[in-house]
Design a protein around this motif. Structure first.
Motif, short mmCIF file in Angstrom:
data_model
loop_
_atom_site.label_atom_id
_atom_site.label_comp_id
_atom_site.label_asym_id
_atom_site.label_seq_id
_atom_site.Cartn_x
_atom_site.Cartn_y
_atom_site.Cartn_z
N GLN A 1 0.83 -1.21 0.00
CA GLN A 1 0.00 0.00 0.00
C GLN A 1 0.87 1.27 0.00
O GLN A 1 0.49 2.29 -0.56
CB GLN A 1 -0.92 -0.02 1.23
CG GLN A 1 -2.13 0.90 1.08
CD GLN A 1 -2.00 2.15 1.91
OE1 GLN A 1 -1.33 2.14 2.95
NE2 GLN A 1 -2.64 3.22 1.48
N PRO B 1 -0.47 3.59 -3.10
CA PRO B 1 -1.36 4.20 -2.10
C PRO B 1 -2.80 4.32 -2.55
O PRO B 1 -3.69 4.48 -1.71
CB PRO B 1 -0.73 5.59 -1.87
CG PRO B 1 0.08 5.86 -3.10
CD PRO B 1 0.58 4.52 -3.55
N GLU B 2 -3.07 4.26 -3.85
CA GLU B 2 -4.45 4.40 -4.35
C GLU B 2 -5.03 3.08 -4.83
O GLU B 2 -6.02 3.07 -5.56
CB GLU B 2 -4.50 5.44 -5.48
CG GLU B 2 -4.12 6.84 -5.01
CD GLU B 2 -4.37 7.89 -6.07
OE1 GLU B 2 -4.78 7.53 -7.19
OE2 GLU B 2 -4.17 9.09 -5.77
N LYS C 1 -7.31 0.29 -4.37
CA LYS C 1 -8.48 0.02 -3.51
C LYS C 1 -8.49 -1.42 -3.01
O LYS C 1 -8.93 -1.70 -1.89
CB LYS C 1 -9.77 0.32 -4.27
CG LYS C 1 -9.99 -0.54 -5.51
CD LYS C 1 -11.26 -0.16 -6.23
CE LYS C 1 -11.46 -1.03 -7.46
NZ LYS C 1 -12.68 -0.65 -8.21
N LEU D 1 -6.25 -1.73 0.03
CA LEU D 1 -6.85 -1.10 1.20
C LEU D 1 -7.96 -1.97 1.80
O LEU D 1 -8.04 -2.16 3.02
CB LEU D 1 -7.41 0.27 0.83
CG LEU D 1 -6.39 1.41 0.68
CD1 LEU D 1 -7.02 2.59 -0.04
CD2 LEU D 1 -5.87 1.84 2.04
N GLY E 1 -10.11 4.47 9.50
CA GLY E 1 -9.26 5.35 8.70
C GLY E 1 -9.07 4.83 7.29
O GLY E 1 -9.07 5.61 6.32
N CYS E 2 -8.93 3.52 7.15
CA CYS E 2 -8.79 2.92 5.82
C CYS E 2 -10.06 3.11 4.99
O CYS E 2 -10.00 3.31 3.77
CB CYS E 2 -8.46 1.43 5.95
SG CYS E 2 -6.79 1.08 6.51
N GLU F 1 -12.08 5.65 5.14
CA GLU F 1 -12.09 7.02 4.66
C GLU F 1 -11.17 7.17 3.45
O GLU F 1 -11.50 7.87 2.48
CB GLU F 1 -11.67 7.98 5.78
CG GLU F 1 -12.66 8.06 6.93
CD GLU F 1 -14.06 8.43 6.46
OE1 GLU F 1 -14.19 9.38 5.66
OE2 GLU F 1 -15.02 7.77 6.89
N THR F 2 -10.02 6.53 3.49
CA THR F 2 -9.10 6.57 2.34
C THR F 2 -9.72 5.89 1.13
O THR F 2 -9.60 6.37 -0.01
CB THR F 2 -7.77 5.88 2.70
OG1 THR F 2 -7.25 6.45 3.90
CG2 THR F 2 -6.76 6.04 1.57
N VAL G 1 -12.03 8.05 -0.78
CA VAL G 1 -11.34 9.09 -1.56
C VAL G 1 -10.79 8.51 -2.86
O VAL G 1 -10.93 9.11 -3.93
CB VAL G 1 -10.20 9.72 -0.73
CG1 VAL G 1 -9.38 10.68 -1.59
CG2 VAL G 1 -10.78 10.45 0.47
N VAL G 2 -10.16 7.33 -2.79
CA VAL G 2 -9.53 6.75 -3.99
C VAL G 2 -10.54 6.06 -4.89
O VAL G 2 -10.27 5.86 -6.08
CB VAL G 2 -8.41 5.76 -3.60
CG1 VAL G 2 -7.36 6.45 -2.75
CG2 VAL G 2 -8.96 4.54 -2.87
#
Length: 565
Positions: free
Chosen positions: A370, A374-375, A377, A380, A401-402, A404-405, A408-409
């Motif tokens: 990750q 980082p993007e 999905k 994540l 928190g994951c 929420e990320t 976004v992605v």
């Protein structure tokens, strides 16, 4: 000009093609009519095979003509020797192979091939397996071919380990072969069955598969096939149908039963009182559902006529497939028996030390991936699932928190992530409630978009759902037979479908929602003990005659609050 080839104009070419299509159409229609006429006349002969072959070679999806060919073969079976039938079936297989070249995903063609192999005197299963291999090389996701392959392997008793090795070879060529991953999920429980978890595999096999699938998604992190398979590996086994809770209430004069899965109750659920069956009529609390987690029946008054005696209630589902019993002791008005989520691992995996170590390593590897992607999905989501498998409460904050990320992605699926997060949040809250041995559950300020696992909350007396994003209260809220206080303030609720027949509900707070009409509160008329109702901040409060309508609809409610203080 002499000796030159005349080139047709565009209009001439179009006209020539039109005439050619018309000619083919006429031949197609006449052959179809002739074939169907022969069927009507009972002329099931070689000519009928020839006529249908002309049509099916052009359109293999003509189901009626495949039926006609089967009728012809059944007729031929009556007066042909095995050698003759072997020759006819071999010819039919060659014809079917040509049809599959025209349309490799023709359901009718693959089905007819199965049928021919069943009536063929001496089927060559090795040849059929080779044919499947050829078509899967052309299209590895041809699910009709995969279905046919399973038919061939079962008919010829190909060992499951050989088929597993076949999937390994395909996956090694292409990690994106989703069909092969799926086939593995069907084979492994047969080869390495876990005796304690139905449909799952042993720990050793699981660890080997985790290593294989990790190689796949590290090679191509954006391919979803391996991630889906990884998710299956981490999944929990499907629990067999069970009765989660039985509750007896003399004040209500009823017995309620909560199942682990929705069922349709007819004569399959039997109530026993002191080991003797009694006749009752079961119904769902929501009144409309045919299948439900929750069923209730009225208790005949003559059954319990001595309050000084002890009574044993037992419910039996389908001759013992599921059962549960509870005791009503002298002087008591209510009793229940239920499963505990902490005892039965409903929301988490039962991890050995070895499996826990492997999952920890998987989590570490996914976090490393990750950082590089980082993007991604899939990475994540897998991190969330790994953390839940290891310890859902310890990793609760990190999991949120994951999510929420993820939103976004991958904003296109934010609704799905919200619902999944809601499910996990409710599981955590139920576990905390069970550990505290409490009958009060606080689900406020969690951003919930849906309610689930309500079958575990049959004994809850106080529920707080305030400050979430709920629009509808689901019908299975009717399972909360002991609920006395319900807070649903500051949501987006527009309907109260789930609040039918809550026998002990005394106070309900619906402040700051989106309820527009008094008629939307109709379910509350079925809650006999409701005495306090908070409706401040709803659109209906702005209408002049709201209180008059409410008093007419809910005469048993003593206090109705409509104005914000």
């Amino acid at each position: 000009m002499h000796g030159r080839i005349k080139v047709k104009t565009t209009l001439e070419q179009q006209e020539a093609k039109r005439k050619e299509r018309e000619k083919k159409l006429q031949l197609y229609v006449s052959a179809t009519q002739a074939a169907l006429q022969k069927r009507e006349n009972g002329q099931l002969d070689k000519e009928a095979l020839d006529l249908t072959a002309q049509i099916l070679s052009l359109n293999p999806d003509f189901a009626s003509l495949w039926n006609l060919r089967r009728e012809v073969f059944l007729q031929l079976q009556t007066d042909r020797s095995d050698e003759e039938m072997q020759s006819l079936c071999s010819g039919e297989l060659s014809f079917l192979e040509n049809c599959l070249r025209v349309s490799p995903k023709s359901y009718g063609t693959w089905y007819h091939r199965c049928w021919i192999m069943k009536i063929m005197p001496k089927p060559d299963w090795a040849r059929e397996l080779a044919l499947c291999n050829r078509f899967l090389e052309i299209d590895e996701r041809n699910f009709h071919c995969w279905d046919y392959r399973r038919f061939v392997t079962q008919s010829s008793s190909v060992p499951d380990p050989e088929e597993l090795e076949f999937t390994t070879s395909l996956i090694s060529k292409n990690f994106s072969n989703y069909s092969s991953w799926h086939y593995r999920s069907k084979l492994l429980p047969q080869i390495h069955p876990d005796q304690l978890r139905i449909g799952r595999v042993t720990e050793g096999a699981l660890l080997n598969e985790l290593e294989l699938v990790q190689n796949a998604f590290f090679t191509d992190p954006n391919d979803q096939s391996a991630w889906f398979y990884h998710r299956w590996l981490l999944g929990r086994a499907d629990h067999p149908l069970s009765i989660r809770c039985v509750m007896v209430s003399l004040d209500e004069g009823c017995v309620s039963v909560t199942f682990s899965q929705p069922v349709a109750v007819q004569d399959d659920l039997i109530l026993f009182l002191n080991d003797k069956p009694i006749f009752v009529s079961w119904r769902t609390a929501g009144r409309k559902e045919k299948r439900s987690l929750f069923w209730v029946c009225d208790l005949p008054k003559e059954c319990i006529n001595d309050r000084c005696c002890q009574y044993k209630f037992q419910v039996l589902w389908k001759d013992g497939e599921a059962k549960k019993e509870c005791i009503l002791y002298p002087g008591t008005r209510e009793t229940w028996c239920r499963d505990s989520a902490t005892e039965n691992e409903f929301f988490s995996l039962d991890l050995s030390e070895g499996k826990s170590n492997v999952l920890q390593q998987e989590l570490k590897s996914c976090k490393e991936l990750q950082e590089l992607e980082p993007e991604n999905k899939w990475c994540l989501l897998t991190i969330i699932l790994l953390m839940r498998a290891l310890d859902p409460l310890a990793y609760e904050k990190e999991s949120l928190g994951c999510f929420e990320t993820l939103k976004v992605v991958d904003p296109m699926r934010s609704g799905y992530y919200d619902d999944l997060r809601s499910k996990f949040q409710m599981e955590n809250a139920i576990l905390k409630m069970e550990y505290a041995e409490s009958f009060i559950i606080d689900l406020s300020k969690k951003g919930l978009t849906r309610l689930c696992h309500l079958e575990h909350l049959g004994q809850v007396t106080h529920m707080n759902l305030s400050a979430n994003r709920l629009r509808v209260l689901p019908s299975n809220l009717s399972m909360l037979r002991r609920l006395q206080m319900l807070e649903v303030d500051n949501n987006e609720v527009v309907r109260l479908e789930g609040l039918w027949n809550l026998p002990q509900l005394e106070e309900l707070s619906l402040q700051c929602n989106q309820i527009e009409n008094v008629s939307d509160l109709q379910p509350l008329a079925s809650c006999p003990h409701l005495s306090v109702l908070h409706l401040q901040g709803n659109p209906l409060c702005e209408k002049a005659d709201t209180r008059t309508q409410l008093e007419a609809l809910l005469p048993h409610v003593n206090t109705i609050h409509l104005s914000l203080i």
